[in-house]
Scaffold this motif. Structure first.
Motif, PDB file in Angstrom:
ATOM      1  N   ASP A 126       0.843  -1.183   0.000  1.00  0.00           N
ATOM      2  CA  ASP A 126       0.000   0.000   0.000  1.00  0.00           C
ATOM      3  C   ASP A 126       0.887   1.245   0.000  1.00  0.00           C
ATOM      4  O   ASP A 126       0.410   2.358  -0.066  1.00  0.00           O
ATOM      5  N   THR A 127       2.192   1.039   0.103  1.00  0.00           N
ATOM      6  CA  THR A 127       3.123   2.150   0.324  1.00  0.00           C
ATOM      7  C   THR A 127       3.694   2.701  -0.974  1.00  0.00           C
ATOM      8  O   THR A 127       3.932   3.904  -1.093  1.00  0.00           O
ATOM      9  N   LEU A 128       3.913   1.823  -1.951  1.00  0.00           N
ATOM     10  CA  LEU A 128       4.603   2.269  -3.162  1.00  0.00           C
ATOM     11  C   LEU A 128       3.653   3.000  -4.103  1.00  0.00           C
ATOM     12  O   LEU A 128       2.447   2.948  -3.963  1.00  0.00           O
ATOM     13  N   GLY A 129       4.233   3.645  -5.101  1.00  0.00           N
ATOM     14  CA  GLY A 129       3.425   4.356  -6.083  1.00  0.00           C
ATOM     15  C   GLY A 129       3.492   5.838  -5.832  1.00  0.00           C
ATOM     16  O   GLY A 129       4.543   6.381  -5.544  1.00  0.00           O
ATOM     17  N   HIS A 130       2.348   6.485  -5.896  1.00  0.00           N
ATOM     18  CA  HIS A 130       2.373   7.938  -5.735  1.00  0.00           C
ATOM     19  C   HIS A 130       2.162   8.351  -4.279  1.00  0.00           C
ATOM     20  O   HIS A 130       1.868   9.486  -3.982  1.00  0.00           O
ATOM     21  N   ARG A 131       2.320   7.405  -3.412  1.00  0.00           N
ATOM     22  CA  ARG A 131       2.084   7.646  -1.999  1.00  0.00           C
ATOM     23  C   ARG A 131       3.090   8.638  -1.426  1.00  0.00           C
ATOM     24  O   ARG A 131       4.289   8.435  -1.492  1.00  0.00           O
ATOM     25  N   LYS A 132       2.561   9.700  -0.840  1.00  0.00           N
ATOM     26  CA  LYS A 132       3.431  10.662  -0.157  1.00  0.00           C
ATOM     27  C   LYS A 132       3.712  10.149   1.242  1.00  0.00           C
ATOM     28  O   LYS A 132       2.785   9.735   1.943  1.00  0.00           O
ATOM     29  N   VAL A 133       4.948  10.155   1.612  1.00  0.00           N
ATOM     30  CA  VAL A 133       5.286   9.603   2.921  1.00  0.00           C
ATOM     31  C   VAL A 133       6.176  10.564   3.714  1.00  0.00           C
ATOM     32  O   VAL A 133       6.843  11.427   3.156  1.00  0.00           O
ATOM     33  N   LYS A 134       6.130  10.356   5.000  1.00  0.00           N
ATOM     34  CA  LYS A 134       7.068  10.994   5.916  1.00  0.00           C
ATOM     35  C   LYS A 134       7.848   9.846   6.515  1.00  0.00           C
ATOM     36  O   LYS A 134       7.252   8.874   6.966  1.00  0.00           O
ATOM     37  N   VAL A 135       9.147   9.944   6.515  1.00  0.00           N
ATOM     38  CA  VAL A 135       9.939   8.883   7.116  1.00  0.00           C
ATOM     39  C   VAL A 135      10.638   9.440   8.336  1.00  0.00           C
ATOM     40  O   VAL A 135      11.310  10.471   8.269  1.00  0.00           O
ATOM     41  N   ASN A 136      10.443   8.758   9.430  1.00  0.00           N
ATOM     42  CA  ASN A 136      11.038   9.163  10.687  1.00  0.00           C
ATOM     43  C   ASN A 136      12.242   8.269  10.925  1.00  0.00           C
ATOM     44  O   ASN A 136      12.114   7.091  11.199  1.00  0.00           O
ATOM     45  N   LEU A 137      13.420   8.837  10.774  1.00  0.00           N
ATOM     46  CA  LEU A 137      14.648   8.043  10.874  1.00  0.00           C
ATOM     47  C   LEU A 137      15.520   8.657  11.952  1.00  0.00           C
ATOM     48  O   LEU A 137      16.099   9.716  11.760  1.00  0.00           O
ATOM     49  N   GLY A 138      15.590   7.973  13.078  1.00  0.00           N
ATOM     50  CA  GLY A 138      16.331   8.549  14.186  1.00  0.00           C
ATOM     51  C   GLY A 138      15.716   9.885  14.552  1.00  0.00           C
ATOM     52  O   GLY A 138      14.513   9.975  14.769  1.00  0.00           O
TER      53      GLY A 138
END
Lengths: 289, 160
Positions: free
Chosen positions: A241-253
């Motif tokens: 459900d994540t790939l494609g035109h999905r806008k994401v916020k990634v919280n890394l550290g």
């Protein structure tokens, strides 16, 4: 219906996953019980199942509500030759396929290369995966996986929690706040169960057995490595459900990246196109959208 | 590859427009990647990238390596008696099992063999890193919730 190890075994078609089943009425956390059993030398493939957990955990100590009689809370004990984080994806694919097979849920097969295609048909009940391993039904979280490696990677515990027959009113996931700012405590509103979405009760014994069947199928391929791992990655991408035109916020550290999730690399990491157009590979951290 | 060559390589890499470089020469692998801050980070990968987790390694570690781009800037003591605990995988370093929980270990702590030092997480796989020796924590080289590379030093332990 109660969880019953004999009924689970009746439906099992595995060779080693579930060869030993340790069934408990109530535990702190199935992962903790599994760790203890594994350290004391139980067989690979042994499974710990509990009807309820008082200290069910998600990532980094977040609470996973595990009420009695409605969910599946289990831990699979593995003794792989080395720790490979993509194992998380194996578990996710297995859970999604098992839910599809047993409950009235379609697999949400994404055409992520065609960003204009509709990701989700709102008329159908669909199960899908959110990177790295949330199980979504109709876009809401119905299951999670917490994998723990101990004893210098010689023992790996795959913990799986699925909200199966929880009624609408029950408290579900409690979102934690680990990870700092920028991620509101929104999981609560995003949690669901198979029954909430499909309207039907699901036999937890049947779903547990099918989950273990699927897990063994994929795990045996996974440990062979090479092209087999690529097949699992391909399957995960289809169910994503994540790939494609999905806008994401990634919280890394302590950093947060904004971008669009483009693809899954063969090592299981997520490829993000950041807002400035550059590409970033994410192998840890948490995705929000 | 000797130190001079490595230094030259780092300088060339820093000036170039390449963002990532991996070299495999006679069994020694070096990977460089430019970080978000525009500096180059350097992490020796070791000899067998696909080997089982090899978390602790006694010090044939060169402390006089170029340190400009290395994320940890603490001084690493030298000697047979010191152990460096390296990350077995790319991931995020956590000092505690949960937010608000006590750290597994603090600098100065005496630790037993098998005691958990930290967690390295990748894709929700929480890898508990244990000490292979009894000793004292001399230095913790990574900050909580920061990313670590494969083979990146995380702890310095003095054997007791």
């Amino acid at each position: 219906m109660e969880i019953d190890s004999q009924r689970i075994k009746n439906y099992l078609s595995t060779e080693f996953i579930g060869s030993e089943i340790y069934l408990y009425d109530k535990v702190g956390s199935t992962n903790d019980i599994a760790k203890g059993l594994a350290v004391n030398g139980c067989k690979e493939g042994a499974v710990v199942i509990a009807d309820s957990q008082s200290k069910g955990r998600g990532r980094l100590g977040r609470k996973w509500e595990s009420p009695a009689g409605v969910g599946i809370y289990l831990s699979i004990i593995l003794k792989p030759e080395r720790v490979i984080p993509q194992l998380t994806l194996v578990a996710g694919v297995s859970v999604a396929e098992a839910i599809n097979r047993i409950a009235d849920c379609r697999l949400q097969i994404a055409d992520f290369k065609n960003p204009k295609s509709e990701i989700r048909n709102p008329k159908l009940v669909c199960v899908s995966l959110k990177w790295p391993n949330d199980i979504l039904i109709n876009g809401k979280k119905a299951g999670g996986i917490l994998t723990e490696a101990i004893s210098r990677g010689k023992i790996v515990i795959v913990g799986i929690g699925i909200n199966v027959n929880n009624p609408t009113s029950s408290p579900l996931l409690q979102g934690g706040e680990w990870g700092g700012e920028g991620f509101p405590d929104e999981l609560k509103d995003k949690a669901t169960s198979i029954m909430i979405e499909t309207g039907n009760r699901t036999d937890r014994n049947l779903l547990t057995a099918e989950l273990l069947n699927k897990f063994e199928y994929w795990y045996r391929r996974f440990v062979k490595g090479g092209v087999h791992v690529i097949k699992i990655i391909k399957r995960w991408k289809e169910l994503s459900d994540t790939l494609g035109h999905r806008k994401v916020k990634v919280n890394l550290g302590d950093k947060v990246f904004d971008g669009v999730a483009l693809d899954l690399e063969n090592d299981g990491s997520l490829l993000i196109q950041l807002n400035d157009g550059s590409l970033k590979k994410i192998s840890a951290g948490e995705v929000c959208y | 590859m000797d130190l001079r060559e490595l230094k030259r390589l780092v300088e060339l890499f820093e000036r170039s427009s390449i963002s990532e470089l991996e070299i495999d020469e006679k069994g020694t692998r070096v990977r460089m990647r430019k970080g978000g801050e525009g500096s180059a980070s350097l992490s020796p990968i070791g000899h067998a990238p696909a080997s089982p987790p090899n978390q602790t390694k006694s010090i044939p570690h060169k402390t006089d390596e170029p340190t400009a781009g290395i994320k940890h800037k603490k001084v690493v003591p030298q000697g047979e008696n010191y152990i460096i605990v390296e990350s077995p995988m790319v991931g995020t370093f956590y000092r505690a099992p949960a937010e608000g929980a006590n750290s597994y270990v603090m600098e100065g702590d005496i630790i037993e063999k098998g005691q958990v030092l930290c967690i390295v997480e990748a894709m929700k796989l929480m890898n508990e890193i244990e000490s292979e020796v009894r000793g004292r924590i001399i230095s913790i080289l990574v900050e909580n919730a920061h990313p670590v590379e494969f083979g990146e030093p995380m702890f310095v332990i003095e054997k007791l």
